[in-house]
Enzyme design. Structure first.
Site, mmCIF file in Angstrom:
data_model
loop_
_atom_site.group_PDB
_atom_site.id
_atom_site.type_symbol
_atom_site.label_atom_id
_atom_site.label_comp_id
_atom_site.label_asym_id
_atom_site.label_seq_id
_atom_site.Cartn_x
_atom_site.Cartn_y
_atom_site.Cartn_z
ATOM 1 N N ASP A 1 52.935 30.988 40.117
ATOM 2 C CA ASP A 1 52.485 31.930 39.088
ATOM 3 C C ASP A 1 52.632 31.268 37.720
ATOM 4 O OD1 ASP A 1 52.295 34.143 37.277
ATOM 5 O OD2 ASP A 1 52.763 35.468 38.951
ATOM 6 N N PHE B 1 41.431 28.169 35.425
ATOM 7 C CA PHE B 1 40.640 29.345 35.806
ATOM 8 C C PHE B 1 41.493 30.603 35.940
ATOM 9 C CE2 PHE B 1 38.505 25.662 37.677
ATOM 10 C CZ PHE B 1 37.203 25.843 37.254
ATOM 11 N N SER C 1 34.396 33.259 28.218
ATOM 12 C CA SER C 1 33.347 34.170 28.692
ATOM 13 C C SER C 1 32.393 34.518 27.562
ATOM 14 C CB SER C 1 34.019 35.451 29.189
ATOM 15 O OG SER C 1 33.069 36.465 29.382
ATOM 16 N N THR D 1 31.569 37.242 26.938
ATOM 17 C CA THR D 1 32.059 38.510 26.396
ATOM 18 C C THR D 1 32.562 38.338 24.950
ATOM 19 O OG1 THR D 1 33.360 40.461 26.980
ATOM 20 C CG2 THR D 1 34.458 38.368 27.240
ATOM 21 N N TYR E 1 40.352 42.760 28.019
ATOM 22 C CA TYR E 1 40.061 41.510 28.740
ATOM 23 C C TYR E 1 39.406 40.498 27.789
ATOM 24 C CZ TYR E 1 37.231 38.174 31.341
ATOM 25 O OH TYR E 1 36.631 37.008 31.764
ATOM 26 N N LYS F 1 40.573 36.623 26.043
ATOM 27 C CA LYS F 1 39.795 35.378 26.007
ATOM 28 C C LYS F 1 39.686 34.860 24.568
ATOM 29 C CE LYS F 1 38.844 34.862 30.344
ATOM 30 N NZ LYS F 1 39.521 33.811 31.096
ATOM 31 N N TYR G 1 31.241 31.227 30.031
ATOM 32 C CA TYR G 1 30.359 31.505 31.168
ATOM 33 C C TYR G 1 29.520 32.737 30.877
ATOM 34 C CZ TYR G 1 34.228 29.142 33.725
ATOM 35 O OH TYR G 1 35.223 28.310 34.159
ATOM 36 N N GLY H 1 30.196 50.421 26.827
ATOM 37 C CA GLY H 1 30.564 49.033 26.503
ATOM 38 C C GLY H 1 29.500 48.025 26.877
HETATM 39 P P1 NAD Z 1 39.016 35.297 40.290
HETATM 40 O O1 NAD Z 1 39.833 36.519 40.077
HETATM 41 O O2 NAD Z 1 38.238 35.186 41.549
HETATM 42 O O3 NAD Z 1 39.935 33.994 40.136
HETATM 43 C C1 NAD Z 1 41.043 33.947 39.271
HETATM 44 C C2 NAD Z 1 42.231 33.463 40.092
HETATM 45 O O4 NAD Z 1 43.384 33.380 39.275
HETATM 46 C C3 NAD Z 1 42.563 34.417 41.247
HETATM 47 O O5 NAD Z 1 42.568 33.681 42.463
HETATM 48 C C4 NAD Z 1 43.959 34.938 40.909
HETATM 49 O O6 NAD Z 1 44.733 35.156 42.059
HETATM 50 C C5 NAD Z 1 44.502 33.828 40.024
HETATM 51 N N1 NAD Z 1 45.522 34.234 39.060
HETATM 52 C C6 NAD Z 1 45.498 35.273 38.184
HETATM 53 N N2 NAD Z 1 46.615 35.304 37.458
HETATM 54 C C7 NAD Z 1 47.385 34.254 37.851
HETATM 55 C C8 NAD Z 1 48.651 33.754 37.475
HETATM 56 N N3 NAD Z 1 49.395 34.359 36.546
HETATM 57 N N4 NAD Z 1 49.149 32.653 38.084
HETATM 58 C C9 NAD Z 1 48.416 32.043 39.057
HETATM 59 N N5 NAD Z 1 47.206 32.462 39.461
HETATM 60 C C10 NAD Z 1 46.700 33.569 38.868
HETATM 61 O O7 NAD Z 1 38.048 35.157 39.032
HETATM 62 P P2 NAD Z 1 36.838 34.143 38.821
HETATM 63 O O8 NAD Z 1 35.595 34.945 38.823
HETATM 64 O O9 NAD Z 1 36.958 32.984 39.708
HETATM 65 O O10 NAD Z 1 37.111 33.727 37.308
HETATM 66 C C11 NAD Z 1 37.790 32.530 36.971
HETATM 67 C C12 NAD Z 1 37.973 32.483 35.460
HETATM 68 O O11 NAD Z 1 36.705 32.562 34.831
HETATM 69 C C13 NAD Z 1 38.791 33.660 34.906
HETATM 70 O O12 NAD Z 1 39.603 33.179 33.858
HETATM 71 C C14 NAD Z 1 37.735 34.600 34.375
HETATM 72 O O13 NAD Z 1 38.228 35.410 33.329
HETATM 73 C C15 NAD Z 1 36.681 33.620 33.882
HETATM 74 N N6 NAD Z 1 35.339 34.198 33.835
HETATM 75 C C16 NAD Z 1 34.800 34.750 34.983
HETATM 76 C C17 NAD Z 1 33.534 35.305 34.940
HETATM 77 C C18 NAD Z 1 32.929 35.923 36.179
HETATM 78 O O14 NAD Z 1 31.936 36.636 36.064
HETATM 79 N N7 NAD Z 1 33.430 35.688 37.377
HETATM 80 C C19 NAD Z 1 32.800 35.320 33.748
HETATM 81 C C20 NAD Z 1 33.378 34.750 32.608
HETATM 82 C C21 NAD Z 1 34.647 34.177 32.662
HETATM 83 C C1 UD1 Z 2 30.714 41.968 32.982
HETATM 84 C C2 UD1 Z 2 31.881 42.195 32.040
HETATM 85 C C3 UD1 Z 2 32.076 40.961 31.173
HETATM 86 C C4 UD1 Z 2 32.213 39.713 32.030
HETATM 87 C C5 UD1 Z 2 30.954 39.610 32.903
HETATM 88 C C6 UD1 Z 2 30.920 38.409 33.793
HETATM 89 C C7 UD1 Z 2 31.843 44.615 31.672
HETATM 90 C C8 UD1 Z 2 31.584 45.710 30.692
HETATM 91 N N1 UD1 Z 2 31.605 43.371 31.236
HETATM 92 O O1 UD1 Z 2 29.568 41.771 32.214
HETATM 93 O O2 UD1 Z 2 33.224 41.105 30.384
HETATM 94 O O3 UD1 Z 2 32.336 38.566 31.228
HETATM 95 O O4 UD1 Z 2 30.907 40.788 33.726
HETATM 96 O O5 UD1 Z 2 31.521 38.672 35.002
HETATM 97 O O6 UD1 Z 2 32.282 44.860 32.795
HETATM 98 N N2 UD1 Z 2 25.056 47.055 36.523
HETATM 99 C C9 UD1 Z 2 24.496 48.147 37.138
HETATM 100 N N3 UD1 Z 2 25.143 48.686 38.207
HETATM 101 C C10 UD1 Z 2 26.321 48.179 38.699
HETATM 102 C C11 UD1 Z 2 26.880 47.049 38.054
HETATM 103 C C12 UD1 Z 2 26.237 46.516 36.957
HETATM 104 O O7 UD1 Z 2 23.444 48.634 36.733
HETATM 105 O O8 UD1 Z 2 26.858 48.727 39.676
HETATM 106 C C13 UD1 Z 2 24.358 46.441 35.367
HETATM 107 C C14 UD1 Z 2 25.147 46.448 34.079
HETATM 108 O O9 UD1 Z 2 24.914 47.637 33.375
HETATM 109 C C15 UD1 Z 2 24.594 45.200 33.379
HETATM 110 C C16 UD1 Z 2 24.230 44.252 34.545
HETATM 111 O O10 UD1 Z 2 24.123 45.086 35.690
HETATM 112 O O11 UD1 Z 2 23.423 45.511 32.691
HETATM 113 C C17 UD1 Z 2 25.274 43.204 34.805
HETATM 114 O O12 UD1 Z 2 26.533 43.835 34.974
HETATM 115 P P1 UD1 Z 2 27.851 43.031 35.416
HETATM 116 O O13 UD1 Z 2 27.564 42.249 36.646
HETATM 117 O O14 UD1 Z 2 28.970 44.015 35.485
HETATM 118 O O15 UD1 Z 2 28.076 41.995 34.249
HETATM 119 P P2 UD1 Z 2 28.170 42.253 32.655
HETATM 120 O O16 UD1 Z 2 28.107 43.691 32.324
HETATM 121 O O17 UD1 Z 2 27.186 41.354 32.011
#
Ligand code: NAD
Ligand code: UD1
Length: 337
Positions: A58, A80, A124, A126, A148, A152, A176, A293
């Site tokens: 952790d 990550f 992100s 975001t 969240y 970031k 991303y 949001g």
């Molecule tokens: P994920 O939840 O699948 O992977 C994150 C991993 O980190 C998990 O396996 C979790 O168990 C581990 N983790 C969390 N806290 C921890 C800690 N304190 N110590 C050790 N391990 C820990 O998420 P992901 O989709 O693979 O995302 C990876 C990174 O990318 C994250 O930082 C996320 O915020 C960022 N990100 C993801 C997205 C997306 O849409 N998936 C978009 C933008 C940014």
């Molecule tokens: C979400 C997160 C954002 C994160 C990003 C990448 C929120 C508000 N934002 O963004 O912080 O960085 O994921 O993982 O959660 N949608 C539907 N029905 C659903 C789910 C989504 O219509 O059941 C729509 C949403 O309104 C949006 C699009 O699909 O227009 C994409 O949604 P989502 O996959 O949740 O990603 P983001 O909202 O872009």
């Protein structure tokens, strides 16, 4: 060259670990498995045919990190690990601030202590909030609307301060856009716990019959069909960008920020229709209220990554749908199948 991957059992981290191993790097993975499954690690080993050390550590435990850095000499860290659910971050902000921010500070402290100064961080889109125009450039003003996103942004600011404090730090912030898809083998993919928050895993769970229908959050946005527009990017393209970022760190100092997106915006209905066309499965949906949001349109300018990292996304929306579905059909209950 040994790379430490934090959060390597997660969706993006597991794909990055495959890419690193296939590019010839030695890898050590840590993950506390709070949002992932040890099975992901087994599958990465099986897919690549390469064994590597995994520790269920952790980031909040400085002692565990010290033990790790005493054992291995890392060239760089891909970070990550973090909590990522927007809704949950509003309910339990203490956990999000503590885990994401303290975890990153601990990581940087131990890196500093052991003279490891190259870091690739998962940020992100975001952090751009609701942009006034698209495509989004790295220079756009930053703002966030939920805890969240704020973690970031705070980490980005912290890493900027760290880089400014000493030129030995070399940091890349990768913002991303919307990663979807899965490894084409169907062995690793996104495995959300409970009801998915994000669009693609929701669609695949409707397709496989786990959920009745998709709720489309609003069709009154100012977009070509009224539904939200996003920059969906294949997770394998995304992690390839991380290898380019590592190479870039070899020949740079300071901090650099890159968008990782395709530069192409598709709407919610575009994604549903493409998924149906690729899989021949109808996705029942209903239009409901906007999700608080959410923004109307979000897509990247990937020009900077193309120019400096020599990286660009290659896979199409059809590829993303095909691979997401291949993962879902082969693992109806994710890693617990
Ligand atoms: P994920 O939840 O699948 O992977 C994150 C991993 O980190 C998990 O396996 C979790 O168990 C581990 N983790 C969390 N806290 C921890 C800690 N304190 N110590 C050790 N391990 C820990 O998420 P992901 O989709 O693979 O995302 C990876 C990174 O990318 C994250 O930082 C996320 O915020 C960022 N990100 C993801 C997205 C997306 O849409 N998936 C978009 C933008 C940014
Ligand atoms: C979400 C997160 C954002 C994160 C990003 C990448 C929120 C508000 N934002 O963004 O912080 O960085 O994921 O993982 O959660 N949608 C539907 N029905 C659903 C789910 C989504 O219509 O059941 C729509 C949403 O309104 C949006 C699009 O699909 O227009 C994409 O949604 P989502 O996959 O949740 O990603 P983001 O909202 O872009």
């Amino acid at each position: 060259m040994t790379i430490l991957v934090t959060g390597g059992a997660g969706f993006i981290g597991s794909h990055a670990t495959v890419e690193l191993l296939e590019s010839g790097y030695d890898v050590v993975v840590i993950d506390n498995l709070v949002n992932s499954d040890i099975e992901a690690i087994k599958r990465v080993k099986e897919l690549t045919g390469i064994d590597f050390p995994f520790y269920q550590y952790d980031l909040l435990s400085y002692k565990q990190l010290q033990k790790l850095f005493k054992t291995y000499k890392f060239e760089a860290v891909m970070h990550f690990a973090g909590l990522k659910a927007v809704g949950e971050s509003i309910e339990i902000p203490i956990n999000y601030y503590h885990n994401n921010i303290t975890g990153t500070i601990n990581l940087c402290r131990v890196m500093d202590e052991y003279g490891v100064n190259k870091l690739v961080f998962s940020s992100s889109a975001t952090v751009y909030g609701n942009p006034s125009t698209v495509p989004i450039y790295e220079t756009f003003p930053l703002s966030v609307t939920n805890p969240y996103g704020r973690t970031k942004l705070i980490i980005e600011e912290f890493l900027k301060d760290l880089s400014a404090s000493n030129p030995k730090w070399r940091v890349v912030l990768l913002r991303y856009f919307n990663p979807i898809g899965a490894h084409e083998s169907g062995r690793i993919g996104e495995d959300p716990k409970g009801i998915p928050n994000n669009l693609m895993p929701y669609i695949t769970q409707v397709a496989i019959g786990k959920r009745d229908k998709l709720k489309v959050f609003g069709n009154d946005y100012n977009t070509h069909d009224g539904t939200g527009v996003r920059d969906f990017i294949h997770v394998v393209d995304l992690v390839k960008g991380h290898i380019n970022a590592l190479n870039f760190l070899e020949k740079t100092i300071g901090i650099e920020i890159f968008n990782l997106g395709t530069g192409q915006g598709y709407s919610v209905l575009d994604l549903i229709n493409t998924f149906s066309s690729v899989t021949s499965i109808d996705i029942p949906y209903e239009i409901v209220e906007r999700r608080p949001g959410d923004i109307a349109i979000c897509y990247a300018s990937p020009d900077k990554a193309k120019k400096i990292l020599k990286w660009e996304a290659e896979k199409s929306l059809r590829d993303m749908c095909k691979d997401s579905w291949n993962w879902q059909i082969n693992n109806p209950n994710g890693y617990r199948s």
